[in-house]
Each structure stands twice: as C-alpha cells, then as structure tokens.
Design a protein around this motif. Structure first.
Motif, PDB file in Angstrom:
ATOM      1  N   LEU A 119      20.383   0.262  52.576  1.00  0.00           N
ATOM      2  CA  LEU A 119      19.875  -1.055  52.202  1.00  0.00           C
ATOM      3  C   LEU A 119      20.992  -1.987  51.745  1.00  0.00           C
ATOM      4  N   ILE A 120      20.688  -3.270  51.795  1.00  0.00           N
ATOM      5  CA  ILE A 120      21.522  -4.290  51.171  1.00  0.00           C
ATOM      6  C   ILE A 120      20.932  -4.674  49.823  1.00  0.00           C
ATOM      7  N   GLU A 121      19.609  -4.972  49.821  1.00  0.00           N
ATOM      8  CA  GLU A 121      18.970  -5.422  48.586  1.00  0.00           C
ATOM      9  C   GLU A 121      17.452  -5.405  48.724  1.00  0.00           C
ATOM     10  N   CYS A 152      23.519  -3.992  61.753  1.00  0.00           N
ATOM     11  CA  CYS A 152      23.064  -4.816  62.863  1.00  0.00           C
ATOM     12  C   CYS A 152      23.955  -4.527  64.058  1.00  0.00           C
ATOM     13  N   ASP A 153      23.334  -4.437  65.220  1.00  0.00           N
ATOM     14  CA  ASP A 153      24.083  -4.164  66.444  1.00  0.00           C
ATOM     15  C   ASP A 153      24.373  -5.437  67.232  1.00  0.00           C
ATOM     16  N   ALA A 180      26.998  -0.784  56.724  1.00  0.00           N
ATOM     17  CA  ALA A 180      26.300  -0.228  55.570  1.00  0.00           C
ATOM     18  C   ALA A 180      27.234  -0.149  54.368  1.00  0.00           C
ATOM     19  N   PRO A 181      26.924  -0.836  53.267  1.00  0.00           N
ATOM     20  CA  PRO A 181      27.765  -0.754  52.081  1.00  0.00           C
ATOM     21  C   PRO A 181      27.540   0.550  51.321  1.00  0.00           C
ATOM     22  N   SER A 197      23.344   3.487  44.665  1.00  0.00           N
ATOM     23  CA  SER A 197      24.131   3.974  45.793  1.00  0.00           C
ATOM     24  C   SER A 197      23.259   4.125  47.035  1.00  0.00           C
ATOM     25  N   ASN A 198      23.883   3.958  48.188  1.00  0.00           N
ATOM     26  CA  ASN A 198      23.262   4.220  49.481  1.00  0.00           C
ATOM     27  C   ASN A 198      23.595   5.629  49.939  1.00  0.00           C
TER      28      ASN A 198
END
Length: 265
Positions: free
Chosen positions: A13-15, A39-40, A54-55, A73-74
């Motif tokens: 996720l971003i947010e 995103c592709d 992905a962060p 965290s992701n």
C-alpha cells in the motif's frame, strides 16, 4: 493428508485515508481511499508517480479526515487492512470505498479475498479506479465491485496505447451491469482523432456510458519526470472536443481535478 495453505494474503500500500472524491462520476462524495502501490503504466501526466513502485512503508490515517498519519511497514496483511478500514468507517460518514493507486488490479488475487470481507463488514459500495488495461484481472473481482471509473489512455497525451484492453474491460463492466464511466485526460497534446476513436469504442458498447473529459493538471517542476510537458488545453479546444464526443455518446462532462482545488489528497 495435505495441509491447507494458511498464508495470510498481503498487499503493498501507499496509504489509507478519508477524503472527498475529486474526479469523475463520484465527484464531491466522501470516500475511504485505499491507495495501492505499483503501476505498470508510465503516463506522461501522472501526478502519482510515487505509486509506481512499492515503498518499504505505508501511511495510515488514524482519524477520518484529520491527516494524523501513522507509518507501518509493507506488505500489509489482510486482517490489518480490514481493521484500518473499520476504524475509518464512522456511521453515515462515507459513501463508498475507493480502490485507487497505482493500478489496483495488480493486486487482484488479494482483492478477491479482501473485497467480500470489507463489503460485509462496512456495508459500503466498492468503487474501482483503473487504467482499464487489465481485463483478465478485472474479471477476477467484478462480482465484488459496485462501480468502476476507467481511465482511457490517449497515446498523444499519456504515451500509452491500450485500445483492445480498454474495449474488453469496458465490455466486461457493461455486461456485469456495473455503474461504469470512462475518464479521458486531455492536454495541449491531445489528438482529436483519438478522442473520436474513444467515443466510437464507448458507443459500440453503449452510448449511455458517461464520458468525463478531465483537463490535465500541470505538474510542478519538481514533480515532472517526462521531457513532454503536460499542459492544460485551451478552453475553446475542450468545448470542441466535448461536442465531438457527444456525436456518439449521450453524456459527456468536463470536470477537472476538483480535489486539487479543495486541497484534498
């Protein structure tokens, strides 16, 4: 006896936050936004290029609309995301849940498990924002969606070209009786022939599908990543383009990114 797979699904996720929807058919409504990473596509006008990868961490709003974010965290396990959405879902506040990105359909296997649960728990309709270029993944989650905003990519504006995929994706939504609309970003670089092609594509499926023309929001110099500038079209051009599309489609609306005007995320 073979043991069942008990791996918990996760998403990058971003947010997650609560805000006013600024684009398309749901403009002005209050939504819980789940912004997925990855995103592709690499559209020249993209104002969310930070979602392309992905962060390590994502940020989660603690109180709806207060922007009191905490960092986690992701990747995020499914039960944790359900908890975050439940916390946002104050009684009578939100109209729907927005799946945005990035491209949410890159998380289709996760969404197949997440969406039935979140719909059952919140009772909120599910709205998908997508580039409309991944019909196979879209088909996987169609039963769990209520509305879809499909972003047609004009090659002259985005640098991307996905006409067959747009047609397949739009047909899937129409055949499933979803509340679907098409959004088209327009700029000074817009080729009217591509607008006509888009209009014919939509009309061939149903002339009742609404089309939204969205003048591009110019990026600040620090946000620009493409040598091709994304500049807003002249007002007279937009009027001509609207008239062009209305030859084929009944509803053609021009709406800019209103959330930028309202200082929403």
């Amino acid at each position: 006896m073979i043991a069942k797979n008990t791996v918990t699904p996760t998403a990058r996720l971003i947010e997650v936050f609560s805000a006013i929807q600024g684009e398309g058919l749901n403009v002005g409504t209050r939504q819980i936004f789940i912004r997925f990473a990855l995103c592709d596509l690499r559209c020249h006008f993209c104002d969310s290029s930070h979602t392309w990868n992905a962060p390590v961490n994502c940020r989660i709003e603690l109180s709806p609309g207060l922007r009191d974010f905490e960092i986690y965290s992701n990747p995020v396990p499914l039960p944790i995301l359900i908890e975050w959405v439940e916390r946002q879902n104050l009684p009578s506040l939100h109209d729907s849940i927005s799946l945005t990105g990035g491209e949410p359909l890159l998380h289709a296997p996760f969404l197949m498990q997440f969406l039935p649960e979140v719909r059952a728990i919140t009772g909120l309709p599910i709205y998908l924002e997508t580039g409309g270029h991944r019909p196979e993944q879209l088909a996987m989650i169609l039963p769990y969606l209520d509305s879809v905003g499909m972003d047609f990519k004009l090659p002259s504006v985005s640098g991307e070209s996905h006409w067959p995929e747009h047609a397949k994706s739009l047909q899937l939504c129409h055949d499933s009786y979803l509340n679907v609309f098409v959004k088209i970003i327009v700029s000074q670089n817009t080729d009217p022939r591509e607008l006509e092609r888009s209009a014919l594509l939509v009309a061939d499926i149903s002339p009742d599908i609404p089309v939204f023309l969205q003048p591009v929001t110019p990026l600040a110099p620090s946000e620009q990543f493409s040598p091709i500038p994304a500049l807003a079209p002249a007002p007279d051009e937009v009027l001509i383009w609207q008239a062009l599309i209305k030859k084929f489609v009944k509803q053609v609306r021009v709406i800019p990114q209103t959330h930028k005007m309202l200082n929403q995320l």
